[in-house]
Design a protein around this motif. Sequence first.
Motif, mmCIF file in Angstrom:
data_model
loop_
_atom_site.group_PDB
_atom_site.id
_atom_site.type_symbol
_atom_site.label_atom_id
_atom_site.label_comp_id
_atom_site.label_asym_id
_atom_site.label_seq_id
_atom_site.Cartn_x
_atom_site.Cartn_y
_atom_site.Cartn_z
ATOM 1 N N ARG A 194 26.450 74.770 86.667
ATOM 2 C CA ARG A 194 27.415 75.733 87.206
ATOM 3 C C ARG A 194 26.738 77.017 87.664
ATOM 4 N N ARG A 195 25.568 77.307 87.096
ATOM 5 C CA ARG A 195 24.816 78.493 87.499
ATOM 6 C C ARG A 195 23.877 78.184 88.662
ATOM 7 N N GLY A 196 23.713 76.902 88.971
ATOM 8 C CA GLY A 196 22.746 76.512 89.978
ATOM 9 C C GLY A 196 21.319 76.660 89.488
ATOM 10 N N GLU A 197 21.138 76.510 88.176
ATOM 11 C CA GLU A 197 19.819 76.728 87.574
ATOM 12 C C GLU A 197 19.392 75.522 86.725
ATOM 13 N N GLU A 198 19.527 74.346 87.249
ATOM 14 C CA GLU A 198 19.149 73.148 86.503
ATOM 15 C C GLU A 198 17.638 72.958 86.556
ATOM 16 N N VAL A 199 17.002 72.938 85.394
ATOM 17 C CA VAL A 199 15.550 72.808 85.315
ATOM 18 C C VAL A 199 15.182 71.323 85.368
ATOM 19 N N PRO A 200 14.331 70.915 86.305
ATOM 20 C CA PRO A 200 13.952 69.502 86.417
ATOM 21 C C PRO A 200 13.283 68.984 85.142
ATOM 22 N N ASP A 201 13.506 67.721 84.844
ATOM 23 C CA ASP A 201 12.932 67.120 83.635
ATOM 24 C C ASP A 201 11.413 67.221 83.615
ATOM 25 N N GLU A 202 10.791 67.062 84.796
ATOM 26 C CA GLU A 202 9.330 67.102 84.824
ATOM 27 C C GLU A 202 8.804 68.493 84.473
ATOM 28 N N LEU A 207 6.412 72.129 80.188
ATOM 29 C CA LEU A 207 6.560 73.196 79.205
ATOM 30 C C LEU A 207 6.316 72.676 77.787
ATOM 31 N N ALA A 208 6.736 71.437 77.535
ATOM 32 C CA ALA A 208 6.491 70.832 76.222
ATOM 33 C C ALA A 208 4.987 70.717 75.977
ATOM 34 N N ARG A 209 4.246 70.324 76.999
ATOM 35 C CA ARG A 209 2.791 70.225 76.858
ATOM 36 C C ARG A 209 2.147 71.595 76.665
ATOM 37 N N ALA A 210 2.790 72.635 77.186
ATOM 38 C CA ALA A 210 2.261 73.993 77.041
ATOM 39 C C ALA A 210 2.574 74.594 75.675
ATOM 40 N N GLY A 211 3.439 73.923 74.893
ATOM 41 C CA GLY A 211 3.740 74.415 73.555
ATOM 42 C C GLY A 211 5.185 74.798 73.311
ATOM 43 N N LEU A 212 6.102 74.406 74.206
ATOM 44 C CA LEU A 212 7.522 74.679 74.000
ATOM 45 C C LEU A 212 7.996 74.055 72.686
ATOM 46 N N PHE A 213 8.772 74.808 71.914
ATOM 47 C CA PHE A 213 9.274 74.307 70.630
ATOM 48 C C PHE A 213 10.541 73.487 70.794
ATOM 49 N N GLY A 214 11.452 73.957 71.661
ATOM 50 C CA GLY A 214 12.734 73.264 71.740
ATOM 51 C C GLY A 214 13.493 73.561 73.013
ATOM 52 N N VAL A 215 14.670 72.946 73.113
ATOM 53 C CA VAL A 215 15.566 73.128 74.252
ATOM 54 C C VAL A 215 16.978 73.380 73.731
ATOM 55 N N GLU A 236 12.465 62.313 73.569
ATOM 56 C CA GLU A 236 11.291 61.733 74.229
ATOM 57 C C GLU A 236 10.082 62.648 74.162
ATOM 58 N N LEU A 237 10.331 63.952 74.244
ATOM 59 C CA LEU A 237 9.237 64.920 74.311
ATOM 60 C C LEU A 237 8.875 65.528 72.961
ATOM 61 N N GLY A 238 9.619 65.165 71.915
ATOM 62 C CA GLY A 238 9.333 65.716 70.597
ATOM 63 C C GLY A 238 9.736 67.166 70.443
ATOM 64 N N LEU A 239 10.799 67.572 71.147
ATOM 65 C CA LEU A 239 11.270 68.950 71.103
ATOM 66 C C LEU A 239 12.474 69.085 70.175
ATOM 67 N N ALA A 240 12.613 70.244 69.568
ATOM 68 C CA ALA A 240 13.787 70.542 68.756
ATOM 69 C C ALA A 240 14.980 70.805 69.670
ATOM 70 N N VAL A 241 16.181 70.636 69.137
ATOM 71 C CA VAL A 241 17.420 70.882 69.888
ATOM 72 C C VAL A 241 18.193 71.997 69.219
ATOM 73 N N THR A 242 18.576 73.002 70.003
ATOM 74 C CA THR A 242 19.334 74.124 69.466
ATOM 75 C C THR A 242 20.707 74.216 70.136
ATOM 76 N N GLY A 243 21.581 75.007 69.509
ATOM 77 C CA GLY A 243 22.890 75.296 70.072
ATOM 78 C C GLY A 243 23.190 76.765 69.861
ATOM 79 N N SER A 244 23.791 77.412 70.857
ATOM 80 C CA SER A 244 23.980 78.856 70.792
ATOM 81 C C SER A 244 25.160 79.296 71.647
ATOM 82 N N SER A 245 25.671 80.483 71.345
ATOM 83 C CA SER A 245 26.830 80.992 72.081
ATOM 84 C C SER A 245 26.449 81.666 73.389
ATOM 85 N N ASP A 246 25.249 82.266 73.458
ATOM 86 C CA ASP A 246 24.866 83.086 74.611
ATOM 87 C C ASP A 246 25.943 84.154 74.839
ATOM 88 N N ASP A 247 26.361 84.757 73.747
ATOM 89 C CA ASP A 247 27.448 85.739 73.803
ATOM 90 C C ASP A 247 27.001 87.038 74.467
#
Length: 286
Positions: A194-202, A207-215, A236-247
């Motif tokens: 809806r924001r027009g900001e969809e980050v491609p899977d690749e 980012l996961a290879r660079a050290g990203l912890f989660g999505v 698939e990438l071994g990343l943690a999953v978070t949930g947030s309000s972005d309030d």
Amino acid sequence: MRIDLHSHSTASDGTQPPADVVRRARAQGLDVLALTDHDTVRGHREAIEALPAGLTLVPGMELSCRRAGQSIHLLAYLFDPLDPELVAECARITQAREVRAKLTVERLVELGVPVTWEQVAELAGGSPIGRPHIARAMVVAGAIAEPALAFTPEWIGAGGRAHVTRYALDPERAVRLVRAAGGVAVLAHPKARRRGEEVPDEWIAELARAGLFGVEADHLDHDADARAHVRGLAGELGLAVTGSSDDHGELTGHRLGCETTAAEVYERLTATATGARPVTTGRREA
């Protein structure tokens, strides 16, 4: 345990002071809240001083990133707030944000919107000026009915008539900066169509290879399909999953705690970070 790892205050583009944010968080039954204002830690001190009993604060921020012209948001947690390279980049981003805001106001005036820089600055209340402040000024001017309508091609959304680009970090570099400062990095709302900001899977894989912890999967800008896709990709990438309000306070309908993060993920996050610790009742945990 109820954990919300993404919130904003008047230190950036939220509508409530940091002290009010933490009080509201506890009133909503939250046990842990991350304050993640855009490219700044200036709200942390006030939040810590006002921290109510029973609420733990995770110091953080939301870093502005860009790749191939696309805006990307990176949540950074528990980093050293005095890390010189990270401090320098945040200062550069903040300076670029003000230049962009002034140019945006000029373009809106050219389009016939009766807003002024003084009006926008007053709405920001001394905080770094961002597009949400401009959107609020547009509502006051009667150009739009609600702030969300500003973020479209008609106005200041990506590719919009009054849109202005600005300096932002490459996301891979941002991940490495956060890690070098002892922090943990999580990609915010990666499939916010809806924001027009969809980050491609690749890109997420890079980012996961660079050290990203989660999505961040559980976010109101993600529909059910997007949430499922992010969770699958994280697995698939071994990343943690978070949930947030972005309030953002009034701008988002005071939605603290509407989405939360699992306790086991929070425990992994705090165990991974070395730059800072969560804070309880105004004192840093041992």
